[in-house]
Design a protein around this motif. Sequence first.
Motif, short mmCIF file in Angstrom:
data_model
loop_
_atom_site.label_atom_id
_atom_site.label_comp_id
_atom_site.label_asym_id
_atom_site.label_seq_id
_atom_site.Cartn_x
_atom_site.Cartn_y
_atom_site.Cartn_z
N SER A 1 18.35 -21.58 28.65
CA SER A 1 17.59 -21.82 27.43
C SER A 1 18.16 -20.97 26.29
O SER A 1 18.36 -21.46 25.19
CB SER A 1 16.15 -21.43 27.73
OG SER A 1 15.30 -21.84 26.74
N GLN A 2 18.48 -19.71 26.59
CA GLN A 2 19.05 -18.83 25.57
C GLN A 2 20.43 -19.32 25.15
O GLN A 2 20.78 -19.26 23.98
CB GLN A 2 19.16 -17.39 26.10
CG GLN A 2 17.85 -16.66 26.15
CD GLN A 2 17.15 -16.67 24.82
OE1 GLN A 2 16.16 -17.37 24.65
NE2 GLN A 2 17.66 -15.93 23.85
N ASP A 3 21.20 -19.81 26.13
CA ASP A 3 22.52 -20.36 25.78
C ASP A 3 22.37 -21.51 24.80
O ASP A 3 23.14 -21.66 23.85
CB ASP A 3 23.24 -20.86 27.04
CG ASP A 3 23.76 -19.69 27.88
OD1 ASP A 3 23.84 -18.57 27.35
OD2 ASP A 3 24.08 -19.91 29.07
N LYS A 4 21.38 -22.34 25.06
CA LYS A 4 21.18 -23.51 24.20
C LYS A 4 20.75 -23.09 22.80
O LYS A 4 21.15 -23.68 21.81
CB LYS A 4 20.10 -24.44 24.79
CG LYS A 4 20.52 -25.06 26.11
CD LYS A 4 21.49 -26.19 25.88
CE LYS A 4 21.98 -26.76 27.20
NZ LYS A 4 23.15 -27.62 27.05
N ILE A 5 19.91 -22.05 22.74
CA ILE A 5 19.47 -21.55 21.43
C ILE A 5 20.68 -20.99 20.67
O ILE A 5 20.84 -21.20 19.48
CB ILE A 5 18.39 -20.44 21.58
CG1 ILE A 5 17.14 -21.00 22.27
CG2 ILE A 5 18.03 -19.79 20.26
CD1 ILE A 5 16.31 -21.93 21.43
N ALA A 6 21.56 -20.32 21.41
CA ALA A 6 22.77 -19.77 20.80
C ALA A 6 23.63 -20.90 20.25
O ALA A 6 24.24 -20.79 19.18
CB ALA A 6 23.55 -18.96 21.82
N VAL B 1 19.02 -29.74 19.72
CA VAL B 1 17.63 -29.29 19.83
C VAL B 1 16.98 -29.95 21.05
O VAL B 1 16.27 -29.30 21.82
CB VAL B 1 16.83 -29.64 18.54
CG1 VAL B 1 15.34 -29.38 18.73
CG2 VAL B 1 17.34 -28.82 17.37
N ALA B 2 17.29 -31.25 21.22
CA ALA B 2 16.71 -31.97 22.37
C ALA B 2 17.19 -31.34 23.68
O ALA B 2 16.40 -31.16 24.61
CB ALA B 2 17.10 -33.44 22.31
N ASP B 3 18.47 -30.97 23.74
CA ASP B 3 19.01 -30.32 24.94
C ASP B 3 18.27 -29.00 25.20
O ASP B 3 17.87 -28.71 26.33
CB ASP B 3 20.50 -29.99 24.77
CG ASP B 3 21.35 -31.22 24.85
OD1 ASP B 3 20.80 -32.29 25.23
OD2 ASP B 3 22.55 -31.14 24.53
N ALA B 4 18.10 -28.22 24.11
CA ALA B 4 17.44 -26.91 24.26
C ALA B 4 16.01 -27.11 24.72
O ALA B 4 15.51 -26.38 25.58
CB ALA B 4 17.47 -26.16 22.92
N PHE B 5 15.37 -28.15 24.17
CA PHE B 5 13.97 -28.41 24.54
C PHE B 5 13.88 -28.81 26.01
O PHE B 5 12.98 -28.35 26.74
CB PHE B 5 13.39 -29.49 23.63
CG PHE B 5 11.94 -29.75 23.91
CD1 PHE B 5 10.97 -28.84 23.51
CD2 PHE B 5 11.52 -30.89 24.58
CE1 PHE B 5 9.64 -29.05 23.78
CE2 PHE B 5 10.19 -31.11 24.85
CZ PHE B 5 9.24 -30.19 24.45
N ALA B 6 14.83 -29.65 26.45
CA ALA B 6 14.79 -30.12 27.84
C ALA B 6 14.91 -28.93 28.80
O ALA B 6 14.20 -28.85 29.81
CB ALA B 6 15.91 -31.12 28.07
N VAL B 7 15.80 -28.01 28.47
CA VAL B 7 15.97 -26.83 29.33
C VAL B 7 14.71 -25.96 29.28
O VAL B 7 14.23 -25.48 30.30
CB VAL B 7 17.21 -26.02 28.90
CG1 VAL B 7 17.31 -24.75 29.69
CG2 VAL B 7 18.46 -26.85 29.10
#
Length: 585
Positions: free
Chosen positions: A199-204, A237-243
Amino acid sequence: MATSTQLTQVNTRQVLRWLAGHLRPYRWRVAGAVVALFVASGAWLALGQGVKYAIDKGFMGDHPGILNQAAVAVLIICILASLATYCRFYLMTWLGERISADIRMQLYGHLLHLSPSFFSKVRTGEVISRFTSDTAILQTVVGMSLSMALRSTVTFTGALILMATTSPLLTLCVLLAVPAVLVPIRILAPQVRKYARLSQDKIADLGAHIDQSLHEIATVQAFNAQSSEARHFDQRVADAFAVARQRIHYRSLLIGLIMVLSLTAILLIAWIGARQVFSGSVTPGELSAFLFYAIMAGGSVATISEVIGEVQRGVGASERLLELLASPVDIADGKQELASLNQAPALHINNIHFAYPDSAPLFENFSLSVEAGETVALVGASGAGKTTLFQLLLRFYDTQQGNICLADQPIASLKLSALRSQIAIVTQESVVFATTVMENIRYGKAEATDEQVIEAARNAFAHEFIEQLESGYATQLGERGIRLSGGQRQRIAIARAILADRPVLLLDEATSALDARSEKMVQQALSSLMQGRTTIVIAHRLATVQHADRIIVLDKGKIVAQGRHEELMKSDTLYREYAELQLLS
Ligand SMILES: Nc1ncnc2c1ncn2[C@@H]1O[C@H](COP(=O)(O)OP(=O)(O)OP(=O)(O)O)[C@@H](O)[C@H]1O
């Protein structure tokens, strides 16, 4: 594009050791927090004894006076527990804030020493995200979650001991229930941690995207790319949300399972206990105290299960921070200082081999000497290796073979600070920081007085336009100096180099054309800058090559011709073509 996988991987043990190392300087505060923790938990646990005493001696013994004593004792215990809780909360939150502040400083200090090659691999947005959101997570985890987990562990242990002294049989039942609660923790906690990290990776990743598109907003808008940028962003954003959904799912499951298991266990134990009261083997006061402790123990387990996900998240965030810190400084600092020079030094590049990482060799057996005080102009097609030579001279990269000498000393043996303090650089895209004009120029020499800054600006033909700015030298320049014209920015950069007053000058001339007046002023500023220095200039202007002592024509990492402008115009076709097509006159 770089991702976290290109950084050095670290394991949990390293993370814990690293965090412990950061706590060590504050060991007294840690000790204070632990003492407060024990006092608070002990006080809450003592309440159970008060309950037992009040029921068995007060209610059952029919002594209302004892009830009064019990009420006073409970009040004192509550005040003590609240005071200790204040201390624990304050100290732990303080530690959380302090550690994340220390880590931010340590990280920034480290990043400033990593070579440009690191930043060409890792996106700045990603680094910024690690800086801000990962340290914020760590702050919450150390300040809140860890403190709650510790408190609950101590309370749980204390409650268990007191339960055992109250009723060994019932305690045995509780102990049998504990493994049932631990199973979901063992199975689900690693999943929470895995998704927390992801999730943190996706936010990054989001941070990197925002950084890039907003920095280049003019290009985005000029190409009408807003909607495609927004689409890419939405996808991320969708990827980050899914994780994040996966993480929340596992966390909720963890909390729910632990709650249902611990409540069932308490209910079962209460039932067994009630039967024992009927049979007379346990007094009502003992059962009340036991249930009080059982609920406290159950509550502690529930808290642990809630914060364990957070703690896992903190470990994930620490891993990501530690990976950045573990990125090695790939340019080894030399040991020698440079003896003070009484004239501009000569530069000798001797038989170097150089290839960028994972690329074909650019320089093979390349040599070039620049005499003391000489001005050498480098010309050549794009990709010939001109900028790379500058990077090598400044030791942003190391050559694989051969050496480069400054004043007859191999630069690899010199301290980086000693080497770089001899060299002033003016880049093609004149760098302007978001601060005042005065500070922008002073960047060349931090200790310079205002008068020296103004003198440098005069020599760079910048004083006149600076005076006309709304607040003169105190004018704030916007991010990347957007409030200055190209020619003005160049003159600020030149003033900075003049102020730095270093014997070697590396100058990458701007390729953009300026109006005749600005052009003349920039040229004058440059000639004043080059005076008495050993200069290498990546030339894009006719005036520069005409005034150079020597022109080097580079092609694909090789010197194909050298000489003065007039000679080369006669003798070298490549140069003639280049001069006619590329040089701004
Ligand atoms: N960080 C890097 N990693 C890998 N290859 C690189 C890197 N920087 C430059 N190169 C490659 O090295 C070669 C030389 O690049 P360099 O920037 O030195 O050329 P240049 O002569 O300065 O060109 P220009 O006039 O366009 O600035 C090019 O082929 C380029 O693709």
